[in-house]
Design an enzyme around this catalytic site. Sequence first.
Site, PDB file in Angstrom:
ATOM      1  N   ALA A  21       0.888  -1.292  -0.008  1.00  0.00           N
ATOM      2  CA  ALA A  21      -0.050  -0.100  -0.070  1.00  0.00           C
ATOM      3  C   ALA A  21       0.805   1.259   0.045  1.00  0.00           C
ATOM      4  CB  ALA A  21      -0.899   0.090   1.378  1.00  0.00           C
ATOM      5  N   GLN A  52       1.395 -15.471  -0.295  1.00  0.00           N
ATOM      6  CA  GLN A  52       1.926 -16.568  -0.976  1.00  0.00           C
ATOM      7  C   GLN A  52       1.218 -16.710  -2.155  1.00  0.00           C
ATOM      8  OE1 GLN A  52       1.296 -19.699   1.946  1.00  0.00           O
ATOM      9  NE2 GLN A  52       3.360 -19.243   2.667  1.00  0.00           N
ATOM     10  N   GLU A 121      -9.062 -19.957  -5.986  1.00  0.00           N
ATOM     11  CA  GLU A 121      -9.001 -20.199  -4.531  1.00  0.00           C
ATOM     12  C   GLU A 121     -10.257 -20.137  -3.782  1.00  0.00           C
ATOM     13  OE1 GLU A 121      -6.184 -16.905  -3.164  1.00  0.00           O
ATOM     14  OE2 GLU A 121      -4.587 -18.165  -3.152  1.00  0.00           O
ATOM     15  N   HIS A 245      -6.257 -18.664  10.150  1.00  0.00           N
ATOM     16  CA  HIS A 245      -5.809 -19.686   9.293  1.00  0.00           C
ATOM     17  C   HIS A 245      -5.971 -20.860  10.141  1.00  0.00           C
ATOM     18  CE1 HIS A 245      -3.644 -22.104   6.467  1.00  0.00           C
ATOM     19  NE2 HIS A 245      -3.764 -21.143   5.605  1.00  0.00           N
ATOM     20  N   ARG A 296     -12.272 -23.191   5.456  1.00  0.00           N
ATOM     21  CA  ARG A 296     -11.424 -22.811   6.537  1.00  0.00           C
ATOM     22  C   ARG A 296     -12.024 -22.358   7.910  1.00  0.00           C
ATOM     23  NH1 ARG A 296      -7.827 -17.548   4.591  1.00  0.00           N
ATOM     24  NH2 ARG A 296      -6.794 -19.192   3.401  1.00  0.00           N
ATOM     25  N   HIS A 357      -4.665 -14.355  10.856  1.00  0.00           N
ATOM     26  CA  HIS A 357      -4.213 -14.491   9.756  1.00  0.00           C
ATOM     27  C   HIS A 357      -4.352 -13.092   8.910  1.00  0.00           C
ATOM     28  CE1 HIS A 357      -2.537 -16.045   5.866  1.00  0.00           C
ATOM     29  NE2 HIS A 357      -3.756 -15.915   5.098  1.00  0.00           N
ATOM     30  N   GLU A 381      -4.193  -2.926   4.752  1.00  0.00           N
ATOM     31  CA  GLU A 381      -4.539  -3.708   5.870  1.00  0.00           C
ATOM     32  C   GLU A 381      -5.179  -2.808   7.077  1.00  0.00           C
ATOM     33  OE1 GLU A 381      -2.692  -7.313   6.175  1.00  0.00           O
ATOM     34  OE2 GLU A 381      -3.729  -7.954   8.103  1.00  0.00           O
ATOM     35  N   ARG A 392     -12.652 -11.795   4.742  1.00  0.00           N
ATOM     36  CA  ARG A 392     -11.812 -11.413   3.485  1.00  0.00           C
ATOM     37  C   ARG A 392     -11.775 -12.749   2.523  1.00  0.00           C
ATOM     38  NH1 ARG A 392      -5.716 -12.116   2.425  1.00  0.00           N
ATOM     39  NH2 ARG A 392      -6.144 -13.852   3.775  1.00  0.00           N
ATOM     40  N   SER A 397      -6.574  -8.925  -0.542  1.00  0.00           N
ATOM     41  CA  SER A 397      -6.041  -7.925   0.228  1.00  0.00           C
ATOM     42  C   SER A 397      -4.774  -7.169  -0.394  1.00  0.00           C
ATOM     43  CB  SER A 397      -5.603  -8.570   1.500  1.00  0.00           C
ATOM     44  OG  SER A 397      -5.259  -9.879   1.357  1.00  0.00           O
TER      45      SER A 397
END
Length: 539
Positions: A21, A52, A121, A245, A296, A357, A381, A392, A397
């Site tokens: 950012a 990642q 994802e 996570h 998750r 996370h 963030e 999210r 992000s």
Amino acid sequence: MSQNPEPIHNFDVVVIGSGAAGLTAATHLAQNRKVLVIAKGALDGGSTRWAQGGIAAVLDEGDSFEKHVEDTIVAGAGLNDRATVEFVVSRAPAAIEELANLGVPFNPGEHFGERWHLTREGGHSHRRIVHVNDATGAAVQEALVKAAQANPNITLRPDLVAVDLITSRNGVRYSGDGHIWGVYALNRATRHVEAFLGRATILATGGAGRAYLFSTAPQGATGDGIAMAWRAGCRVSNMEMMQFHPTCLYNLEVKNFLITEAMRGEGGKLKLPPGVPGGGQRFMDRFDKRGELAPRDIVARAIDHEIKRLGLDYVHLDISHQPPEFIREHFPTIYARLMELGIDITKEPIPIVPAQHYTCGGVIIDLDGRTDLPGLYAAGEVTESGLHGANRLASNSLLECLVFGEASARHIIDHWDELPLPPAIRPWDESRVTDGDEEVIVQHNWKEIRRFMWDYVGIVRTNKRLQRAKHRIDLLAQEVDDYYGNFRVTPDLIELRNLVEVARLIIRSALKRKESRGLHYTLDFPETLPEPVDTVLAP
Ligand SMILES: Cc1cc2nc3c(=O)[nH]c(=O)nc-3n(C[C@H](O)[C@H](O)[C@H](O)COP(=O)(O)OP(=O)(O)OC[C@H]3O[C@@H](n4cnc5c(N)ncnc54)[C@H](O)[C@@H]3O)c2cc1C
């Protein structure tokens, strides 16, 4: 005591934070403005380097902005601001193009007509994630740092720890307009606090994951920007929405090593550790018929439930039933890292805990990145832009950082003439403080906060646990305030003060929400109310 040799510095714009950012904002501003970017440690010390998966954008013919918008709002349990979601999603392709122009080597497409390889994802209805292998953030960080270093209008200053924003209260003459004129920051080398002034200031300090004992975020994610903005007079929103996570390595030394969800996808089983009733047995089937492949948040909640029910430190994730070659081939990084720590995953299970996370809530901004205070912008963030809502969507992000970094820079450039010059500002006053006498106080309080936030304000909440946490944080706040008022600031003390502030905001927000929605799950109010309403706190 030695004199501070450089008490005040002047720039056009001050950017606090050198992640995706902050550096996006700086590179846009530097076309015609002198910009200072500070980081509290190394320039790549934020979360950006650790990302990642990749960055989401509609780049495939069969995909559409509408689908990306809907996926984001479904993930966010309807708490999102639709206008913000549309704003970000529609700017994503151009933001990716810009990164490619800066030299980010996105993996090329594998089919005819496909420019970049797109992955899919959880929560995305289409393949839309551009990536650089499994280390996208590192490539983005490197390209942005290079671009900033090459620009003569950008001054990069690592190792400056922002203490507080400079407000009109810090002027030689008092004016009550609430304008922000830059930041006081501690120079780690000289141990003096210097003032950095600008007509505009951009907060890009990242999240607050380190309020929790286990977090995938780096050490410096202590919510400094949220705390500084709050103290200066900004509203914050949805601070109770903390993303966890499900599987992070349990190790008291290495607290942020993530075990990819792909391990469960490839047959990894979650089991109770030996020595408790049901030890060595799987438990996910009791929570969801999809077992280890449930979404998750369900997996994270199930693990948390078992850990709290049995008073455990961790549960096990076991992939050792797969052939060793298969494991080494599919998870080379995890295999190598855990071997270093003495765990051979081809033969034994991995101790894991869920870990904080992502910080969905933060400083409220509008579509130009403006906060409540004149002259203060924020991106990434640290903010609550309305994009993520109650949860999210993966890979949205970094995108938010790029879009709002650019938006805030553009607004500053377009409204430059309306931004007044900073008035005369008082240098930081160090005359009435002495060196801290007991470092143990800072260390103890730091550990205590992270432990009770983990136990009482984690994945599954209750009123009783939240009240306990509130009681403790109020006592700690008093103690840290006294300490802060009497002793010279150090990086640890600055972070502790901010952690206390942010933990308080999280607890207050969690107590305010009388329903379960998205990431906020409470046994006292398990239902979701018909109308989504933001939790807004005003100073
Ligand atoms: C392990 C992991 C994997 C992730 N994977 C993905 C992914 O695949 N896709 C995705 O979109 N997102 C992912 N995320 C989230 C994403 O990385 C972050 O949300 C994003 O990088 C935040 O960028 P930022 O610029 O807002 O802040 P950061 O990159 O965190 O940078 C913060 C900056 O602020 C500075 N700073 C903080 N406090 C101070 C202070 N007091 N004084 C001076 N400077 C200060 C820091 O030094 C740093 O330079 C992941 C996060 C983690 C932890």
